[in-house]
Design a protein around this motif. Structure first.
Motif, PDB file in Angstrom:
ATOM      1  N   LEU A   8       0.810  -1.223   0.000  1.00 35.06           N
ATOM      2  CA  LEU A   8       0.000   0.000   0.000  1.00 35.06           C
ATOM      3  C   LEU A   8       0.841   1.270   0.000  1.00 35.06           C
ATOM      4  N   ASP A   9       0.421   2.254  -0.786  1.00 37.42           N
ATOM      5  CA  ASP A   9       1.007   3.589  -0.693  1.00 37.42           C
ATOM      6  C   ASP A   9       0.749   4.118   0.727  1.00 37.42           C
ATOM      7  N   PHE A  10       1.620   4.969   1.196  1.00 38.68           N
ATOM      8  CA  PHE A  10       1.487   5.648   2.488  1.00 38.68           C
ATOM      9  C   PHE A  10       1.588   4.725   3.701  1.00 38.68           C
ATOM     10  N   SER A  11       1.916   3.455   3.519  1.00 30.26           N
ATOM     11  CA  SER A  11       2.082   2.572   4.677  1.00 30.26           C
ATOM     12  C   SER A  11       3.542   2.639   5.152  1.00 30.26           C
ATOM     13  N   PRO A  12       3.797   2.329   6.421  1.00 32.77           N
ATOM     14  CA  PRO A  12       5.123   2.580   6.994  1.00 32.77           C
ATOM     15  C   PRO A  12       6.283   1.888   6.277  1.00 32.77           C
ATOM     16  N   VAL A  13       6.190   0.580   6.052  1.00 35.33           N
ATOM     17  CA  VAL A  13       7.322  -0.133   5.450  1.00 35.33           C
ATOM     18  C   VAL A  13       7.490   0.263   3.981  1.00 35.33           C
ATOM     19  N   CYS A  14       6.382   0.385   3.270  1.00 34.28           N
ATOM     20  CA  CYS A  14       6.446   0.794   1.860  1.00 34.28           C
ATOM     21  C   CYS A  14       7.061   2.185   1.728  1.00 34.28           C
ATOM     22  N   SER A  15       6.810   3.030   2.724  1.00 34.60           N
ATOM     23  CA  SER A  15       7.332   4.402   2.688  1.00 34.60           C
ATOM     24  C   SER A  15       8.818   4.458   3.012  1.00 34.60           C
ATOM     25  N   MET A  16       9.404   3.320   3.394  1.00 35.93           N
ATOM     26  CA  MET A  16      10.868   3.189   3.473  1.00 35.93           C
ATOM     27  C   MET A  16      11.384   2.547   2.187  1.00 35.93           C
ATOM     28  N   GLN A  17      10.696   1.480   1.768  1.00 36.52           N
ATOM     29  CA  GLN A  17      11.181   0.663   0.660  1.00 36.52           C
ATOM     30  C   GLN A  17      11.251   1.418  -0.663  1.00 36.52           C
ATOM     31  N   GLU A  68       4.969  13.282  -2.034  1.00 34.12           N
ATOM     32  CA  GLU A  68       5.248  13.458  -0.603  1.00 34.12           C
ATOM     33  C   GLU A  68       6.570  12.818  -0.188  1.00 34.12           C
ATOM     34  N   TYR A  69       6.917  11.684  -0.803  1.00 31.91           N
ATOM     35  CA  TYR A  69       8.108  10.938  -0.388  1.00 31.91           C
ATOM     36  C   TYR A  69       9.278  11.050  -1.372  1.00 31.91           C
ATOM     37  N   GLY A  70       9.136  11.851  -2.416  1.00 33.33           N
ATOM     38  CA  GLY A  70      10.233  12.033  -3.369  1.00 33.33           C
ATOM     39  C   GLY A  70      10.535  10.800  -4.190  1.00 33.33           C
ATOM     40  N   ILE A  71       9.518  10.009  -4.480  1.00 33.50           N
ATOM     41  CA  ILE A  71       9.705   8.783  -5.265  1.00 33.50           C
ATOM     42  C   ILE A  71       9.648   9.144  -6.745  1.00 33.50           C
ATOM     43  N   GLU A  72      10.709   8.816  -7.467  1.00 34.30           N
ATOM     44  CA  GLU A  72      10.805   9.191  -8.876  1.00 34.30           C
ATOM     45  C   GLU A  72      10.592   8.030  -9.833  1.00 34.30           C
ATOM     46  N   VAL A  73      10.604   6.805  -9.339  1.00 37.45           N
ATOM     47  CA  VAL A  73      10.402   5.658 -10.232  1.00 37.45           C
ATOM     48  C   VAL A  73       8.914   5.538 -10.559  1.00 37.45           C
ATOM     49  N   PRO A  74       8.584   4.976 -11.729  1.00 39.57           N
ATOM     50  CA  PRO A  74       7.172   4.796 -12.066  1.00 39.57           C
ATOM     51  C   PRO A  74       6.478   3.868 -11.070  1.00 39.57           C
ATOM     52  N   LEU A  75       5.310   4.277 -10.640  1.00 38.81           N
ATOM     53  CA  LEU A  75       4.461   3.443  -9.787  1.00 38.81           C
ATOM     54  C   LEU A  75       3.265   3.029 -10.628  1.00 38.81           C
ATOM     55  N   VAL A  90       4.809  -1.635  -8.171  1.00 37.26           N
ATOM     56  CA  VAL A  90       3.479  -2.119  -8.557  1.00 37.26           C
ATOM     57  C   VAL A  90       2.647  -2.372  -7.305  1.00 37.26           C
ATOM     58  N   ASN A  91       1.454  -1.804  -7.260  1.00 37.98           N
ATOM     59  CA  ASN A  91       0.477  -2.191  -6.242  1.00 37.98           C
ATOM     60  C   ASN A  91      -0.927  -1.836  -6.692  1.00 37.98           C
ATOM     61  N   ARG A  92      -1.904  -2.040  -5.801  1.00 34.57           N
ATOM     62  CA  ARG A  92      -3.319  -1.901  -6.168  1.00 34.57           C
ATOM     63  C   ARG A  92      -3.858  -0.496  -6.010  1.00 34.57           C
ATOM     64  N   ASP A  93      -3.054   0.440  -5.564  1.00 37.91           N
ATOM     65  CA  ASP A  93      -3.539   1.807  -5.432  1.00 37.91           C
ATOM     66  C   ASP A  93      -3.683   2.476  -6.804  1.00 37.91           C
ATOM     67  N   SER A  94      -4.471   3.551  -6.829  1.00 41.13           N
ATOM     68  CA  SER A  94      -4.722   4.264  -8.082  1.00 41.13           C
ATOM     69  C   SER A  94      -3.518   5.119  -8.479  1.00 41.13           C
ATOM     70  N   VAL A  95      -3.505   5.527  -9.730  1.00 43.44           N
ATOM     71  CA  VAL A  95      -2.469   6.439 -10.224  1.00 43.44           C
ATOM     72  C   VAL A  95      -2.493   7.732  -9.398  1.00 43.44           C
ATOM     73  N   HIS A  96      -3.683   8.176  -9.013  1.00 39.24           N
ATOM     74  CA  HIS A  96      -3.799   9.421  -8.229  1.00 39.24           C
ATOM     75  C   HIS A  96      -3.140   9.266  -6.862  1.00 39.24           C
ATOM     76  N   ALA A  97      -3.385   8.141  -6.197  1.00 41.52           N
ATOM     77  CA  ALA A  97      -2.725   7.878  -4.906  1.00 41.52           C
ATOM     78  C   ALA A  97      -1.217   7.771  -5.109  1.00 41.52           C
ATOM     79  N   HIS A  98      -0.804   7.077  -6.172  1.00 45.98           N
ATOM     80  CA  HIS A  98       0.629   6.946  -6.469  1.00 45.98           C
ATOM     81  C   HIS A  98       1.293   8.315  -6.621  1.00 45.98           C
TER      82      HIS A  98
END
Length: 151
Positions: A39-48, A83-90, A69-77
Motif C-alpha cells: 500500500l502507498d502511504f504505509s510505513p514499510v512501503c514508505s521506506m522501501q 510526498e516521499y520524493g519517489i521518482e520511479v514509475p508506480l 506495482v500495487n493496487r492503489d490508483s495512479v492518483h494515490a501513487h
C-alpha cells in the motif's frame, strides 16, 4: 509457484509518470526490477520505495529500470510519490491482475505481497523474492544490484 527461469508474464498498467507501461517494451534494452508492495502511504512501503528510487542511478548504470506495482490508483501513487520524493514509475494494478500473474496477490486482504522480481533483457525472470510477511523488508536495493551484476 516460482517464475525463476520462466518468461516474465507481460502486462500493461497505468503509470504515475504518464503513459501506461508495458513490460515487454523493455525487452532487448533494459533489465526490469518489479517491486510489488502492499500500500502507498504505509510505513514499510514508505521506506522501501524511496530507498529503491534513491538508488535508481545505480540501477540505470547496471542497465535496469525499477517499476513499483500495487493496487492503489495512479492518483494515490502521484500523491505518495510527491510526498516521499519517489521518482520511479508506480504502476496501478487496481484489480490485482498482475499480482496474480506473478503469484503475489493476497486476495483476502485486497493487496499484493511485498516481492521483488528481476527480469533480464530477454524477458526471463532471473531473481524472485517474496517476503514471508507484508511488514518484512529484507531485499534491499544492494541485493538486487548484486543480482544484476551477476547476470
Amino acid at each position: 509457484m516460482s517464475l525463476l527461469g520462466q518468461p516474465a508474464p507481460d502486462f500493461t498498467l497505468p503509470s504515475s509518470v504518464g503513459d501506461p507501461v508495458t513490460l515487454s517494451s523493455y525487452r532487448g534494452q533494459k533489465h526490469v526490477v518489479l517491486v510489488f508492495y502492499p500500500l502507498d502511504f504505509s510505513p514499510v512501503c514508505s521506506m522501501q520505495l524511496p530507498e529503491y528510487s534513491g538508488r535508481q542511478d545505480d540501477f540505470a548504470d547496471a542497465g535496469a529500470v525499477i517499476l513499483g506495482v500495487n493496487r492503489d490508483s495512479v492518483h494515490a501513487h502521484r500523491a505518495w510519490a510527491a510526498e516521499y520524493g519517489i521518482e520511479v514509475p508506480l504502476l496501478a494494478d487496481m484489480t490485482l491482475t498482475v499480482a496474480r500473474l506473478y503469484g503475489v496477490a493476497i486476495d483476502e486482504r485486497g493487496i499484493s505481497a511485498r516481492a521483488v522480481f528481476l527480469i533480464d533483457k530477454e524477458g526471463v525472470v532471473r531473481f524472485e523474492h517474496v517476503e514471508k510477511a507484508t511488514g518484512d523488508y529484507t531485499v534491499r536495493p544492494e541485493v538486487v544490484l548484486n543480482q544484476i551484476k551477476a547476470l
